[in-house]
Design a protein around this motif. Sequence first.
Motif, short mmCIF file in Angstrom:
data_model
loop_
_atom_site.label_atom_id
_atom_site.label_comp_id
_atom_site.label_asym_id
_atom_site.label_seq_id
_atom_site.Cartn_x
_atom_site.Cartn_y
_atom_site.Cartn_z
N ALA A 139 0.96 -1.01 0.36
CA ALA A 139 0.19 -0.27 0.22
C ALA A 139 0.96 1.36 0.21
O ALA A 139 0.15 2.32 -0.58
N GLU A 140 1.74 1.19 0.98
CA GLU A 140 2.74 2.29 0.77
C GLU A 140 3.40 2.93 -0.62
O GLU A 140 3.55 3.76 -1.05
N ALA A 141 3.86 1.24 -1.23
CA ALA A 141 4.04 1.62 -2.94
C ALA A 141 3.81 2.17 -3.51
O ALA A 141 3.81 2.78 -3.97
N PHE A 142 2.25 1.74 -3.52
CA PHE A 142 1.45 1.74 -4.29
C PHE A 142 -0.53 2.98 -3.94
O PHE A 142 -0.65 3.05 -5.58
N SER A 143 0.74 3.86 -2.86
CA SER A 143 -0.91 4.54 -3.31
C SER A 143 -0.97 5.72 -3.75
O SER A 143 -2.04 6.89 -3.67
N ASP A 144 0.51 6.18 -4.65
CA ASP A 144 0.40 7.51 -5.43
C ASP A 144 -0.15 7.03 -6.66
O ASP A 144 -0.69 7.29 -7.33
N ARG A 145 -1.10 6.18 -6.69
CA ARG A 145 -1.57 5.48 -7.86
C ARG A 145 -2.88 5.28 -7.65
O ARG A 145 -3.75 4.91 -8.55
N LEU A 146 -3.64 5.81 -6.42
CA LEU A 146 -5.32 5.82 -6.31
C LEU A 146 -5.90 7.22 -6.42
O LEU A 146 -5.38 8.50 -6.05
N LEU A 147 -6.58 6.97 -7.05
CA LEU A 147 -7.64 8.75 -7.47
C LEU A 147 -8.35 9.04 -6.94
O LEU A 147 -8.78 8.46 -5.23
#
Length: 228
Positions: free
Chosen positions: A116-124
């Motif tokens: 989640a930390e790695a991909f939180s920037d990919r959430l709209l």
Amino acid sequence: MTNPERSALIVGASRGLGLGLTETFLRRGWRVTATRRGGAPGLERLATRGVRVETVDIDDDASVAALHGRLDCETFDLIFVVAGVLGESDRPLHTVPRAVHAQVLLTNAVSPILFAEAFSDRLLPGGTLAFMSSVLGSVGLNTEGGWENYRASKAALNTNARSFAARHAERSFGVLLLHPGWVATDMGGEGADLDVATSAAGLADVIEARAGRTDLAFLDYRGEALPW
């Protein structure tokens, strides 16, 4: 509800609930990217229907970073980390090797948060970050024991997700811990109350109903709140 504009990343979709969720969101018109760790014939069949299939091991930082790179131009309304393990969870805690406990805790409680930390920037904005938890992770409802290391790992996941939510207090997305019910999968075993399709549909309903919310919640597949 069908909304062809929505996109989902389902992490751990080789079989069982992950595969069922992939099928459910696909039927509802979502654009779906789904991951596997190894061979996954059921998921590969969905690739012919438009699912983007990727490979990742959430316990491997390099693998997670590589996936992040491959999805460089992708953003998502939903990221759902489903991946998890049992690891001799039907045995009393003191009879299970320490290495097994360590693996269960890593995969079920630590790696989902690192992902989640790695991909939180990919959430709209207005999107949802979901983790597959369990009613067994409720400390308040643990009156009978059993499934000790699995139960502890899901309680730890809940705690870690609460810390994640606090650390990202200014986030623009919601955080959900979801209990799928007792489901007839390889992990759920025989005698389960629900089939995969029923649980996956319920989980999808909950996620769609909470679109746009940015709070934290621990809910079951019917949308009912569970005690932490």
